[in-house]
Design a protein around this motif. Structure first.
Motif, PDB file in Angstrom:
ATOM      1  N   GLU A  38      38.413  40.640  53.283  1.00 13.70           N
ATOM      2  CA  GLU A  38      39.705  41.306  53.149  1.00 13.70           C
ATOM      3  C   GLU A  38      39.888  41.866  51.739  1.00 13.70           C
ATOM      4  N   VAL A  39      39.454  41.102  50.728  1.00 16.16           N
ATOM      5  CA  VAL A  39      39.532  41.585  49.340  1.00 16.16           C
ATOM      6  C   VAL A  39      38.641  42.804  49.157  1.00 16.16           C
ATOM      7  N   TYR A  40      37.402  42.702  49.667  1.00 19.42           N
ATOM      8  CA  TYR A  40      36.465  43.829  49.599  1.00 19.42           C
ATOM      9  C   TYR A  40      37.078  45.070  50.240  1.00 19.42           C
ATOM     10  N   ASN A  41      37.580  44.876  51.446  1.00 17.36           N
ATOM     11  CA  ASN A  41      38.120  45.988  52.220  1.00 17.36           C
ATOM     12  C   ASN A  41      39.276  46.662  51.491  1.00 17.36           C
ATOM     13  N   GLU A  42      40.190  45.863  50.985  1.00 18.27           N
ATOM     14  CA  GLU A  42      41.354  46.409  50.286  1.00 18.27           C
ATOM     15  C   GLU A  42      40.940  47.124  48.998  1.00 18.27           C
ATOM     16  N   THR A  43      40.012  46.523  48.263  1.00 19.73           N
ATOM     17  CA  THR A  43      39.560  47.120  47.001  1.00 19.73           C
ATOM     18  C   THR A  43      38.860  48.458  47.236  1.00 19.73           C
ATOM     19  N   LEU A  44      37.990  48.509  48.244  1.00 17.31           N
ATOM     20  CA  LEU A  44      37.273  49.748  48.542  1.00 17.31           C
ATOM     21  C   LEU A  44      38.226  50.832  49.046  1.00 17.31           C
ATOM     22  N   ASN A  45      39.208  50.447  49.839  1.00 19.09           N
ATOM     23  CA  ASN A  45      40.188  51.420  50.329  1.00 19.09           C
ATOM     24  C   ASN A  45      40.999  52.012  49.174  1.00 19.09           C
ATOM     25  N   ASP A  46      41.432  51.143  48.260  1.00 20.64           N
ATOM     26  CA  ASP A  46      42.197  51.622  47.097  1.00 20.64           C
ATOM     27  C   ASP A  46      41.344  52.553  46.238  1.00 20.64           C
ATOM     28  N   LEU A  47      40.074  52.171  46.029  1.00 20.23           N
ATOM     29  CA  LEU A  47      39.187  52.990  45.208  1.00 20.23           C
ATOM     30  C   LEU A  47      38.921  54.340  45.866  1.00 20.23           C
ATOM     31  N   ILE A  51      36.687  52.739  38.884  1.00 17.37           N
ATOM     32  CA  ILE A  51      35.416  52.224  39.404  1.00 17.37           C
ATOM     33  C   ILE A  51      35.051  50.947  38.656  1.00 17.37           C
ATOM     34  N   GLY A  52      35.274  50.954  37.339  1.00 20.38           N
ATOM     35  CA  GLY A  52      35.002  49.758  36.541  1.00 20.38           C
ATOM     36  C   GLY A  52      35.865  48.584  36.967  1.00 20.38           C
ATOM     37  N   ILE A  53      37.128  48.843  37.278  1.00 18.53           N
ATOM     38  CA  ILE A  53      38.025  47.776  37.731  1.00 18.53           C
ATOM     39  C   ILE A  53      37.547  47.220  39.074  1.00 18.53           C
ATOM     40  N   ALA A  54      37.177  48.110  39.996  1.00 14.37           N
ATOM     41  CA  ALA A  54      36.683  47.680  41.306  1.00 14.37           C
ATOM     42  C   ALA A  54      35.408  46.862  41.158  1.00 14.37           C
ATOM     43  N   PHE A  55      34.520  47.312  40.296  1.00 19.48           N
ATOM     44  CA  PHE A  55      33.275  46.578  40.051  1.00 19.48           C
ATOM     45  C   PHE A  55      33.566  45.160  39.566  1.00 19.48           C
ATOM     46  N   ASP A  56      34.437  45.041  38.589  1.00 17.11           N
ATOM     47  CA  ASP A  56      34.777  43.727  38.040  1.00 17.11           C
ATOM     48  C   ASP A  56      35.415  42.819  39.093  1.00 17.11           C
ATOM     49  N   SER A  57      36.131  43.405  40.032  1.00 15.15           N
ATOM     50  CA  SER A  57      36.778  42.622  41.082  1.00 15.15           C
ATOM     51  C   SER A  57      35.776  42.125  42.125  1.00 15.15           C
ATOM     52  N   LEU A  58      34.727  42.916  42.367  1.00 19.35           N
ATOM     53  CA  LEU A  58      33.811  42.626  43.473  1.00 19.35           C
ATOM     54  C   LEU A  58      32.513  41.942  43.060  1.00 19.35           C
ATOM     55  N   LYS A  59      32.174  41.955  41.782  1.00 18.07           N
ATOM     56  CA  LYS A  59      30.841  41.529  41.361  1.00 18.07           C
ATOM     57  C   LYS A  59      30.539  40.061  41.650  1.00 18.07           C
ATOM     58  N   THR A  60      31.562  39.212  41.766  1.00 16.76           N
ATOM     59  CA  THR A  60      31.324  37.782  41.985  1.00 16.76           C
ATOM     60  C   THR A  60      31.453  37.375  43.450  1.00 16.76           C
ATOM     61  N   LEU A  61      31.708  38.331  44.338  1.00 18.88           N
ATOM     62  CA  LEU A  61      32.009  37.991  45.728  1.00 18.88           C
ATOM     63  C   LEU A  61      30.796  37.994  46.652  1.00 18.88           C
ATOM     64  N   ASN A  62      29.634  38.389  46.152  1.00 23.52           N
ATOM     65  CA  ASN A  62      28.464  38.509  47.018  1.00 23.52           C
ATOM     66  C   ASN A  62      28.104  37.201  47.712  1.00 23.52           C
ATOM     67  N   SER A  63      28.159  36.085  46.977  1.00 22.13           N
ATOM     68  CA  SER A  63      27.766  34.796  47.549  1.00 22.13           C
ATOM     69  C   SER A  63      28.793  34.271  48.546  1.00 22.13           C
ATOM     70  N   THR A  64      30.025  34.768  48.477  1.00 17.81           N
ATOM     71  CA  THR A  64      31.077  34.305  49.386  1.00 17.81           C
ATOM     72  C   THR A  64      31.119  35.120  50.666  1.00 17.81           C
ATOM     73  N   LEU A  65      30.660  36.338  50.622  1.00 14.02           N
ATOM     74  CA  LEU A  65      30.638  37.198  51.809  1.00 14.02           C
ATOM     75  C   LEU A  65      29.394  36.846  52.629  1.00 14.02           C
ATOM     76  N   THR A  66      29.485  35.752  53.390  1.00 17.48           N
ATOM     77  CA  THR A  66      28.317  35.163  54.044  1.00 17.48           C
ATOM     78  C   THR A  66      28.092  35.638  55.470  1.00 17.48           C
ATOM     79  N   GLU A  67      29.143  36.072  56.156  1.00 19.31           N
ATOM     80  CA  GLU A  67      29.008  36.425  57.563  1.00 19.31           C
ATOM     81  C   GLU A  67      28.375  37.811  57.719  1.00 19.31           C
ATOM     82  N   GLU A  68      27.425  37.892  58.630  1.00 18.26           N
ATOM     83  CA  GLU A  68      26.673  39.136  58.796  1.00 18.26           C
ATOM     84  C   GLU A  68      27.558  40.303  59.203  1.00 18.26           C
ATOM     85  N   ASP A  69      28.520  40.060  60.103  1.00 14.77           N
ATOM     86  CA  ASP A  69      29.377  41.159  60.537  1.00 14.77           C
ATOM     87  C   ASP A  69      30.248  41.661  59.388  1.00 14.77           C
ATOM     88  N   HIS A  70      30.696  40.745  58.521  1.00  8.72           N
ATOM     89  CA  HIS A  70      31.481  41.152  57.358  1.00  8.72           C
ATOM     90  C   HIS A  70      30.646  42.031  56.417  1.00  8.72           C
TER      91      HIS A  70
END
Length: 302
Positions: free
Chosen positions: A70-79, A97-116
């Motif tokens: 949900e965070v990813y989705n909202e951030t990408l939509n805003d960007l 773009i820099g703000i979006a990067f800083d928001s998303l860079k730590t979320l890779n390990s948490t986005l575990t589900e394949e469909d997500h």
């Protein structure tokens, strides 16, 4: 699911017939048959508990990924909205773009589900397209935040020619005007030094988001590490980026690989810190036996 139910029902029916045939002469045959439903009920109950436990664990594991999605989705939509806004300039878009990067860079390990992950990667396609339009729309003079003196010379879209054009503009219009030059009392200057240049970190973050890899921080570190090298045997993202965004990559390479040097006229110019050899500036291995080489820019000495 319907098929499995029918298979289970037939198996139970066949199993009951076998048991009845096996014990049909026994006086306890009816008791034995009567215990079959009890046994099946026990199995069903145990199975229900197992399914419930699996469902609970799956839900518990999926919940953090759902929140991350949900965070990813909202951030990408805003960007995307910002990047598509024609009233916003390149500097403002790069900053976001820099703000979006800083928001998303730590979320890779948490986005575990394949469909997500698959949905996010699909949304990345449109984001990458918008960033591509942004980066390719930045002109030579825009890199130095100067629209008053446009660069009107033609040059080829490759690293060497782009580096020549960028350095030529810097030397004629920016050299000797930066904060660093004034602070050092005319002794030092650097390529695209403040306030005459786009912040390299923002451009690297933009390039990172052009790569289809959700581990943004790993890609960022890979790019920054390779930017400082003139020779590498490890395939990396910079090869793809230098082909698609030569002006941006050339700008970053000049930021990372040049140092001040006072020429015979007393004006501060730049020299390359190092080159691959007397002819080539950069030497990158793409695959085994395949190399990408860029010649030394004619405008810059080494």
């Amino acid at each position: 699911m319907k098929r499995y139910i029918w298979i289970s029902a037939i198996a139970i029916y066949v199993g009951t017939l076998i048991i009845y045939h096996r014990f049909e002469d026994s006086k306890n045959v009816l008791d034995i048959l009567g215990n079959i439903p009890t046994f099946l009920s026990s199995l069903t109950t145990a199975g229900a508990f197992i399914v419930a436990a699996i469902t609970y664990n799956s839900t518990k594991k999926r919940q953090p990924s759902q929140q991350c999605f949900e965070v990813y989705n909202e951030t990408l939509n805003d960007l995307k909205c910002i990047l598509r806004d024609p009233s916003k300039g390149a500097g403002y878009k790069l900053y976001n773009i820099g703000i979006a990067f800083d928001s998303l860079k730590t979320l890779n390990s948490t986005l575990t589900e394949e469909d997500h992950r698959n949905i996010v990667l699909v949304k990345y396609v449109s984001i990458q397209r918008e960033i591509e339009i942004l980066l390719r729309g930045i002109k030579v003079h825009d890199y130095f935040c100067n629209k008053d003196v446009p660069y009107d010379k033609s040059f080829s879209r490759n690293i060497t020619s782009s580096a020549d054009a960028l350095y030529d503009y810097w030397y004629k219009n920016v050299s000797g005007k930066s904060s660093l030059f004034k602070f050092s009392r005319g002794i030092m200057d650097s390529f695209a030094s403040h306030p005459y240049g786009i912040e390299p970190e923002l451009l690297i973050k933009a390039l990172t988001m052009c790569c289809s890899n959700l581990n943004l921080w790993a890609v960022y570190l890979s790019i920054t590490d390779t930017m400082a090298k003139v020779d590498t045997c490890k395939p990396h993202e910079l090869i793809f980026l230098s082909d698609n965004y030569p002006e941006t990559v050339a700008y970053l390479l000049l930021s990372y690989q040049t140092q001040p040097s006072t020429n015979k006229d007393g004006k501060v110019s730049l020299t390359l810190k190092s080159t691959y050899n007397d002819r080539y500036w950069l030497n990158y291995q793409m695959t085994t036996g395949s190399w990408l080489r860029y010649e030394i820019p004619k405008k810059i000495s080494f």
